[in-house]
Design a protein around this motif. Structure first.
Motif, mmCIF file in Angstrom:
data_model
loop_
_atom_site.group_PDB
_atom_site.id
_atom_site.type_symbol
_atom_site.label_atom_id
_atom_site.label_comp_id
_atom_site.label_asym_id
_atom_site.label_seq_id
_atom_site.Cartn_x
_atom_site.Cartn_y
_atom_site.Cartn_z
ATOM 1 N N THR A 84 -21.030 -17.791 11.858
ATOM 2 C CA THR A 84 -20.615 -16.991 10.701
ATOM 3 C C THR A 84 -21.685 -15.991 10.309
ATOM 4 N N LYS A 85 -22.943 -16.443 10.299
ATOM 5 C CA LYS A 85 -24.048 -15.544 9.935
ATOM 6 C C LYS A 85 -24.224 -14.464 10.992
ATOM 7 N N GLN A 86 -24.060 -14.818 12.260
ATOM 8 C CA GLN A 86 -24.162 -13.821 13.329
ATOM 9 C C GLN A 86 -23.079 -12.770 13.180
ATOM 10 N N ARG A 87 -21.845 -13.193 12.887
ATOM 11 C CA ARG A 87 -20.759 -12.229 12.717
ATOM 12 C C ARG A 87 -21.020 -11.313 11.524
ATOM 13 N N ALA A 88 -21.575 -11.871 10.448
ATOM 14 C CA ALA A 88 -21.918 -11.047 9.286
ATOM 15 C C ALA A 88 -23.006 -10.042 9.636
ATOM 16 N N SER A 89 -23.954 -10.461 10.478
ATOM 17 C CA SER A 89 -25.025 -9.555 10.900
ATOM 18 C C SER A 89 -24.472 -8.421 11.753
ATOM 19 N N VAL A 90 -23.554 -8.757 12.657
ATOM 20 C CA VAL A 90 -22.928 -7.731 13.498
ATOM 21 C C VAL A 90 -22.151 -6.750 12.630
ATOM 22 N N LYS A 91 -21.397 -7.282 11.678
ATOM 23 C CA LYS A 91 -20.613 -6.431 10.777
ATOM 24 C C LYS A 91 -21.517 -5.476 10.009
ATOM 25 N N ALA A 92 -22.636 -5.985 9.488
ATOM 26 C CA ALA A 92 -23.551 -5.143 8.725
ATOM 27 C C ALA A 92 -24.199 -4.081 9.611
ATOM 28 N N ALA A 93 -24.545 -4.461 10.846
ATOM 29 C CA ALA A 93 -25.172 -3.508 11.763
ATOM 30 C C ALA A 93 -24.222 -2.374 12.124
ATOM 31 N N LEU A 94 -22.968 -2.714 12.431
ATOM 32 C CA LEU A 94 -21.980 -1.690 12.771
ATOM 33 C C LEU A 94 -21.670 -0.804 11.575
ATOM 34 N N VAL A 97 -24.270 1.843 11.384
ATOM 35 C CA VAL A 97 -24.089 2.867 12.416
ATOM 36 C C VAL A 97 -22.957 3.820 12.041
ATOM 37 N N LEU A 98 -21.893 3.279 11.446
ATOM 38 C CA LEU A 98 -20.705 4.078 11.140
ATOM 39 C C LEU A 98 -20.787 4.784 9.793
ATOM 40 N N GLN A 99 -21.881 4.593 9.068
ATOM 41 C CA GLN A 99 -21.957 5.142 7.713
ATOM 42 C C GLN A 99 -21.976 6.674 7.670
ATOM 43 N N PRO A 100 -22.756 7.370 8.515
ATOM 44 C CA PRO A 100 -22.745 8.842 8.455
ATOM 45 C C PRO A 100 -21.378 9.388 8.876
ATOM 46 N N VAL A 101 -20.827 10.290 8.062
ATOM 47 C CA VAL A 101 -19.493 10.848 8.296
ATOM 48 C C VAL A 101 -19.601 12.346 8.539
ATOM 49 N N GLY A 106 -14.082 14.137 8.860
ATOM 50 C CA GLY A 106 -13.859 12.996 7.983
ATOM 51 C C GLY A 106 -14.031 11.663 8.675
ATOM 52 N N LEU A 107 -14.486 11.673 9.937
ATOM 53 C CA LEU A 107 -14.643 10.457 10.737
ATOM 54 C C LEU A 107 -16.124 10.156 10.947
ATOM 55 N N PRO A 108 -16.483 8.893 11.231
ATOM 56 C CA PRO A 108 -17.880 8.564 11.484
ATOM 57 C C PRO A 108 -18.460 9.386 12.638
ATOM 58 N N VAL A 109 -19.703 9.799 12.484
ATOM 59 C CA VAL A 109 -20.367 10.619 13.494
ATOM 60 C C VAL A 109 -20.670 9.807 14.756
ATOM 61 N N LYS A 110 -20.959 8.520 14.575
ATOM 62 C CA LYS A 110 -21.469 7.713 15.683
ATOM 63 C C LYS A 110 -20.473 6.653 16.160
ATOM 64 N N THR A 111 -19.192 6.993 16.164
ATOM 65 C CA THR A 111 -18.200 6.028 16.652
ATOM 66 C C THR A 111 -18.466 5.652 18.106
ATOM 67 N N LYS A 112 -18.766 6.643 18.940
ATOM 68 C CA LYS A 112 -19.019 6.360 20.355
ATOM 69 C C LYS A 112 -20.240 5.461 20.529
ATOM 70 N N GLU A 113 -21.276 5.672 19.707
ATOM 71 C CA GLU A 113 -22.456 4.801 19.782
ATOM 72 C C GLU A 113 -22.113 3.383 19.348
ATOM 73 N N ALA A 114 -21.288 3.252 18.306
ATOM 74 C CA ALA A 114 -20.876 1.922 17.848
ATOM 75 C C ALA A 114 -20.089 1.191 18.927
ATOM 76 N N LEU A 115 -19.221 1.913 19.646
ATOM 77 C CA LEU A 115 -18.473 1.299 20.742
ATOM 78 C C LEU A 115 -19.419 0.802 21.829
ATOM 79 N N ARG A 116 -20.464 1.587 22.078
ATOM 80 C CA ARG A 116 -21.398 1.233 23.157
ATOM 81 C C ARG A 116 -22.242 0.019 22.794
ATOM 82 N N ILE A 117 -22.872 0.035 21.619
ATOM 83 C CA ILE A 117 -23.810 -1.039 21.278
ATOM 84 C C ILE A 117 -23.091 -2.348 20.972
ATOM 85 N N SER A 118 -21.812 -2.273 20.566
ATOM 86 C CA SER A 118 -21.091 -3.504 20.247
ATOM 87 C C SER A 118 -20.622 -4.244 21.491
#
Length: 433
Positions: A84-94, A97-101, A106-118
């Protein structure tokens, strides 16, 4: 081997290996749930000096090092806490990454990076009428400006007559380490994106064909190709828009899709004037070829443009020649399998991103569409065959009219209209249109 020795061996394993060991048999499963082992793994991973991920203070768990408290917990408690804690950490990390828009899309700038690192990939689960399931990993993937196209094909499809449903899921590692290349080995997390009923592969959902296959569109965004001769599966294509793509593909469960957070209605300063300041980006593409890539700004409609539960938003006007746009290249939808490939001339993929006056994504989709004949043009300014492209879902409709210019052998978009459901607008702005 005595359980004490096995537990001693298990105590040297990392979390991934320990979870894999627990899948060997029932005895290993119970031993690999040992709370003392998992408590050590938990405290090592999430001690303040060793934590690789920043987590919110609300997510921090106060744990006691008292061995008695470890014994008091049911078997597997600390394993569940660790996951559960690991999943929360992954959620927070992603989320970081997706915060800059991008203000333009109107979409996240780093969607492709999020797909890669996840380490994200997608599977389809074909469900047979007898309860059997067939899991297939994607064989091809194309990432576009605002969407991703995923393909499945091969020789080992089950017979279509045996199947009843298809589930589309995103799959990610349970444990994500940004310092390492994501691996497909180890425990995985399945996030259900959509369910499809294969009994809907009927004439009403067929959108095109060629000499080898017929293609069917199932909402949202799924394309199923059947061989004409055998009426068996040739390929499956999923089209997913970037809007909330990472969340939908990682934060749901194997049986329940990710639920978007509750929407807080935005303030509409002048509801009496209708919609204003909207921006539309629309792509029509297939096989890496873009036939249309257009952005339309400062769109508006008056409050009186409401009919049958829809608000009409005109993007390209039929009577204004200066707004008309050509489709670039030979319009068609490319498909492939491990044996054949082809192109269905009447179809393509349409990506739509509509932003409201605040630059927030209001309506987004990626879906196969088809072009149908409307007959000869009866307008005074046009001579030629006219066609239309229509798309409908629970939030709105798109209607495109095209004219075929025989002399130059190209299509021109002479009308583009969006119809937005008033229920969606009222929910979005808290209005009462």
């Amino acid at each position: 081997m005595p359980p004490e020795i096995l537990l001693k061996i298990f105590s040297y394993l990392d979390a991934v290996t320990l979870l894999c060991a627990g899948c060997v048999n029932r005895r290993f499963y119970h031993l690999a749930n040992d709370n003392f082992i998992w408590f050590r793994i938990y405290t090592t991973a999430f001690s303040p000096k060793r934590c690789n991920w920043k987590v919110n203070s609300a997510e921090k768990t106060a744990v006691s090092t008292n061995s008695l408290s470890v014994e008091d917990k049911e078997a597997g408690y600390w394993k569940k806490e660790f996951i559960t804690k690991q999943r929360a950490s992954v959620k927070a990390a992603l989320a970081r990454v997706l915060q800059p828009v991008n203000p333009d899309t109107g979409l996240p700038v780093k969607t492709k990076e999020a797909l890669r690192i996840s380490g994200l990939y997608w599977v389809i689960i074909l469900k047979a009428k007898n309860g059997q399931e067939y899991i297939m990993e994607h064989t091809d993937l194309s990432v576009h400006d605002s969407s991703v196209t995923i393909m499945w094909y091969g020789k080992n499809w089950p017979q279509l007559a045996m199947l009843s449903a298809l589930d589309l899921c995103g799959v990610t590692p349970v444990f994500m380490d940004r310092s390492k290349t994501p691996s497909k080995n180890g425990p995985r997390w399945h996030s259900l994106i959509a369910k499809y009923n294969l009994s809907n592969l009927t004439e009403s959902t067929m959108i095109g064909w060629d000499s080898l296959i017929r293609i069917f569109c199932l909402h949202p965004g799924l394309l199923v190709g059947l061989w004409k001769r055998e009426e068996e599966l040739a390929f499956v294509m999923a089209n997913l828009h970037f809007h909330h793509l990472v969340e939908k593909s990682t934060l749901g469960s194997a049986t329940v899709p990710y639920e978007l957070p509750p929407h807080t209605p935005l303030l509409d300063d002048h509801p009496e004037y209708g919609l204003h300041g909207y921006q539309l980006h629309v792509d029509m593409h297939s096989g890496g070829i873009f036939y249309l890539c257009g952005t339309f700004r400062n769109l508006f409609t008056k409050k009186g443009s409401i009919e049958n539960g829809y608000v009409k938003l005109v993007v390209i006007r039929f009577k204004n020649n200066t707004e008309h746009l050509p489709l670039i290249g030979k319009f068609g939808l490319s498909w492939r399998t491990d044996v054949f490939d082809g192109c269905i001339k009447s179809c393509s993929i349409m990506d739509v991103t509509l932003l409201d006056e605040y630059g927030k994504p209001f309506w987004c989709f990626s879906s196969p569409v088809c072009m149908r004949s409307s007959g000869p043009s009866d307008g005074p300014n046009f001579l030629g065959q006219t066609y239309c492209v229509d798309y409908v879902d629970s939030e709105g409709k798109v209607h495109v009219e095209l004219l075929w210019i025989k002399e130059t052998e190209e299509y021109f978009i002479v009308s583009l209209v969006l119809y937005l459901r008033t229920a969606k607008i009222n929910q979005w702005f808290g209005t009462a249109y």
